[in-house]
Design a protein around this motif. Structure first.
Motif, short mmCIF file in Angstrom:
data_model
loop_
_atom_site.label_atom_id
_atom_site.label_comp_id
_atom_site.label_asym_id
_atom_site.label_seq_id
_atom_site.Cartn_x
_atom_site.Cartn_y
_atom_site.Cartn_z
N THR A 1 0.35 8.21 -6.94
CA THR A 1 1.34 8.47 -5.90
C THR A 1 0.71 8.22 -4.55
OG1 THR A 1 0.70 10.79 -5.96
CG2 THR A 1 2.65 10.19 -7.22
N GLY A 2 1.56 7.91 -3.57
CA GLY A 2 1.06 7.60 -2.24
C GLY A 2 0.05 6.48 -2.31
N SER A 3 -1.00 6.59 -1.51
CA SER A 3 -1.99 5.51 -1.53
C SER A 3 -3.04 5.74 -2.62
CB SER A 3 -2.66 5.40 -0.16
OG SER A 3 -3.22 6.63 0.18
N ASP A 4 -2.97 6.88 -3.31
CA ASP A 4 -3.93 7.13 -4.38
C ASP A 4 -3.64 6.23 -5.58
OD1 ASP A 4 -5.13 9.06 -2.93
OD2 ASP A 4 -4.10 10.74 -3.92
N GLY B 1 0.80 -1.22 0.00
CA GLY B 1 0.00 0.00 0.00
C GLY B 1 0.83 1.27 0.00
N THR B 2 2.16 1.12 0.00
CA THR B 2 3.04 2.29 -0.13
C THR B 2 3.67 2.25 -1.52
OG1 THR B 2 5.13 1.27 0.53
CG2 THR B 2 3.64 1.93 2.30
N ARG B 3 4.52 3.22 -1.79
CA ARG B 3 5.23 3.23 -3.08
C ARG B 3 6.66 2.74 -2.91
NH1 ARG B 3 1.52 3.27 -7.14
NH2 ARG B 3 -0.34 4.23 -6.25
#
Lengths: 481, 302
Positions: free
Chosen positions: B269-272, A249-251
């Motif tokens: 980006t991020g959780s989007d 759930g992170t990048r």
């Protein structure tokens, strides 16, 4: 056959100057850790070698910030050619201080000096040398358009090849323009700490490499730190899965090089003397503390007795003992915890009905030792055929047809490596296609090279280390997703 | 004047193991058009509402197809995939209609999208027998060894197809998975599943072996967790988590860690999570994510 006695041939440890205590290497300087210091011992004697700082969450944060600053201000802006020159310097200093590193590695890890001297340290230098040359050629590496560094990389490495795993991690990361925070294993921190000194000698810009020592909690702090862009981990599948969960759930990106339960498959037409050497090398190299160890021997039924006889005769010539003795083949088990795990799994092997044999050799009175051990009559459901023992223990199974060998070899959640022994070329190529493993050694075993990608299928992890492929983990490209 | 002909409508079903079953659950759901301007949404069809069991059946079918598809020659896979593009071209009218209604596009725009989708399929068809040379090769090791690395398919890939781009996006996520020799369990766009079923009809009539692509329609948020946690699935593409109702891609990635699936995260980006621009040239990452590298060593000697 006459048995000759060997005179002791110990390598001198005078070349190594171990400090009584070590801090953390952060931002190019030594700082004190805020955690509880721990001791690192020589597993061959249980002698305490040094006190080592434990990096707290705050220490890890300081290291990540130092790495970020170095990344933003210096390393990501430097030309690839200049980055490469630092890596060439490091490679050369490793070569210059090779003996010192080898002795220190054997002291802290327990591995035989002939392995640290002839394998670990030269390969570590080779990894830096190889990646140094990539630093200004990444556009030619087919990584996608405009490869760029990722940022700050958190690296957590195991105790079985401490300096070599450091090299596998740091060399490609730096070549691609990233900065690193690396945690060596808690039982083998000393060569990583000496490597910090090598970075100083190379005048590597401060903060490009940060070394933080500690155990699982320190590693977790690295993995969970929001300022870390990528994780590179080598270790157990269990920890690998927890890392995969924690970055979900992170990048954050990750490469995971995890456990294995490799099949070493011997066909009836194999060159038996070479195969026996390969079997021995496959499982007793580095006390079997090797994720790609050939821990399951699959031997064709018609030659099973012959292989068993030759193998045991060969094992009786293995010299187990003082890691610093140049004649030693098998050194000490790295820790009491690991020795306990080996003892537990081998006891399970006996309890489940496999037949246990060991060399019966004498073992030193102090330290952690385990005799080279072979289990025959092993079936696929036995724990010793399923679980990674990570010690000098071979499980022997038999097969009749190539199809059966493939089915048994692939019958594991792991998929790191495999071995094939046969004189028939077409069978090698067919087998190599069928085996679900990242590295297949045919008529050889446990070969490593910086140009050759290494890494697993299935639950042995993902990503590759080494070669052009290994660079992919350390760059981001203009490739859309 | 004779009355207008009453047309024969199509029943939209699942596509599993080369057949078109209804959901074992007996459920279906209404699919509506995306209206243009002030028009009202139009009822298009009742699509099958696939269940956990349907997804599991699809995984069994995909596993059964792995050996034949991964073992086929790269040339053969290229031929079969090119044939899919031919059949898509022959079903062009239906695809245009599906896309137009599903996405609320003007006819000319729908035509352009279908053209791009067919061209995208042809692009991937051409990759099958080139990737090994681009990604693999000889490793110059420091010793007397022949040492070679080549890509191999990961196995079964679960694909969450994009929610918005119902054909071009779908093709852009399915073609790379099977071009590389993997087999796929595709969860179609929840609100726009019809182009996926029409594509399945093209697959079923183009020599793609049964089980290589399986399409499940239904609620993404209901079925995706079962695929993410399935231990016989080797990889998952989370692209379709963007704009999917009740889907947390982080949760799916966490479930996927159970057997260390290879995960392709959604763009953003991020959780989007955002749906990418499907008109851009794809690059290789949709293929390389679902490939393993195998390295083989052999000594040289006399």
């Amino acid at each position: 056959m006459p048995i000759f006695e060997y005179a002791p041939a110990p390598e001198s440890r005078a070349i190594v100057d171990i400090q009584p205590s070590y801090g953390l290497f952060v931002g190019g300087e030594w700082i004190e850790g805020r955690g509880a210091a721990f001791k690192t011992t020589n597993p061959a004697t249980e002698e305490v070698l040094a006190d080592v700082a434990e990096a707290s969450v705050a220490d890890v944060d300081a290291a990540v910030r130092a790495a970020r600053t170095a990344y933003t201000r210096v390393w990501s802006r430097m030309s690839g050619a200049d980055r490469g020159k630092y890596l060439f310097r490091i490679a050369r200093i490793i070569q210059e201080r090779a003996r010192e590193l080898a002795v220190l590695e054997s002291l802290d890890n327990g591995k035989p000096i002939k392995e640290s001297r002839d394998v670990d340290v030269p390969l570590a230098a080779a990894h830096f040398f190889y990646h140094a040359g990539w630093a200004d050629k990444l556009e030619y590496a087919s990584l996608g358009p405009k490869p760029r560094p990722i940022g700050v990389v958190g690296q957590v490495i195991p105790w079985n090849f401490p300096l070599l795993m450091l090299a596998w991690k740091i060399a490609p990361a730096l070549a691609c323009g990233n900065t690193v925070v690396l945690k060596p294993a808690e039982t083998t921190p000393l060569t990583a700490l000496l490597f910090a000194e090598i970075c100083q000698q190379a005048e590597l810009p401060a903060g490009v490499v940060n070394i933080v020592t500690g155990a699982g909690a320190t590693g977790q702090a690295i993995v969970e730190h929001p300022g870390v862009d990528k994780i590179a981990f080598t270790g157990s599948t269990e920890v690998g899965k927890s890392i995969a969960r924690s970055i979900a759930g992170t990048r954050k990106r990750a490469t995971l090089e995890l456990g294995g339960k490799a099949a070493n498959i011997v066909f009836d037409d194999a060159p038996l003397d070479q195969a026996v050497e390969g079997i021995v090398n496959g499982i007793f190299f580095n006390q079997g503390h090797v994720c790609c160890a050939g821990s399951r021997l699959l031997v064709q039924e018609s030659i099973a007795e012959e292989v068993d006889r030759r193998l045991k005769r060969r094992l009786e010539t293995l010299r187990v003992g003082d890691p610093l003795d140049k004649n030693t083949d098998v050194g000490a088990i790295n820790s009491r915890a690991q020795l306990d795990r080996i003892a537990e799994l081998t006891a399970a092997g006996e309890a489940e009905g496999a037949v246990r044999w060991d060399t019966g050799c004498e073992l030193p009175s102090h330290g952690f030792w385990f005799r080279p051990t072979v289990f025959t009559g092993v079936s696929q459901t036995h724990r010793i055929a399923q679980e990674e023992i990570f010690g000098p223990v071979l499980s022997v199974l038999t097969f009749r047809t190539p199809q059966e060998a493939v089915a048994k070899a692939n019958n594991t959640p792991y998929g790191l490596s495999a071995g094939i022994w046969t004189e028939k070329g077409s069978r090698i190529l067919w087998m190599a296609d069928q085996l679900r493993a990242g590295v297949v050694w045919a008529n050889t075993f446990n070969r490593f090279d910086p140009t050759s990608p290494f890494g697993g299928y299935k639950e042995s992890g993902y990503g590759r280390e080494g070669g052009r492929h290994g660079l992919e983990a350390y760059v981001t490209t203009g490739d859309p997703r | 004047m004779s009355p207008a002909r009453v047309d024969v409508r199509k029943t939209y079903k699942l596509y599993i193991d080369g057949a078109f079953p209804r959901s074992e659950s007996g459920r279906s759901y209404a699919v509506w058009s995306t209206p243009v301007g002030r028009a009202n949404p139009r009822f298009l069809a009742n699509a099958a509402m696939g269940s956990r069991k349907d997804a599991r059946d699809a995984v069994v079918a995909a596993r059964g197809a792995v050996k034949g598809w991964a073992g086929a020659t790269a040339y053969n896979r290229g031929q079969v995939l090119y044939r899919v593009a031919e059949v898509m071209e022959s079903r062009r009218a239906q695809l245009v209609e599906d896309v137009r209604l599903s996405e609320g596009l003007a006819p000319s725009r729908a035509e352009a999208v279908v053209s791009a989708a067919i061209d995208r399929w042809v692009w991937y068809a051409g990759w099958t027998d080139k990737l090994a040379q681009v990604l693999g090769g000889l490793n110059p090791v420091a010793g007397p060894y022949f040492d070679i690395s080549a890509p191999e398919p990961t196995g079964i890939v679960a694909v969450l197809a994009p929610q918005r781009s119902s054909l071009l996006g779908l093709v852009s996520v399915v073609a790379p998975v099977i071009a590389t020799g993997n087999t796929a369990v595709v969860l179609a766009s929840q609100e726009r599943p019809l182009p996926a079923i029409t594509l399945a009809e093209a697959l079923a009539t183009s020599d793609v072996p049964a089980g290589v692509v399986n399409v499940v329609t239904g609620l993404t948020g209901e079925v995706a967790p079962w695929l993410a946690g399935h231990r016989d699935v080797n990889a998952i593409d989370l692209t379709g988590a963007a704009d999917a109702e009740g889907v947390d891609w982080g949760e799916l990635e966490r479930a996927a860690a159970e057997n260390l699936k290879r995960v392709l995260r959604p763009a953003g980006t991020g959780s989007d999570a955002v749906e990418p621009d499907w008109t851009a040239e794809p690059g290789l990452s949709r293929m390389t994510t679902f490939l393993e590298t195998k390295t083989v060593w052999h000594p040289k000697g006399r």
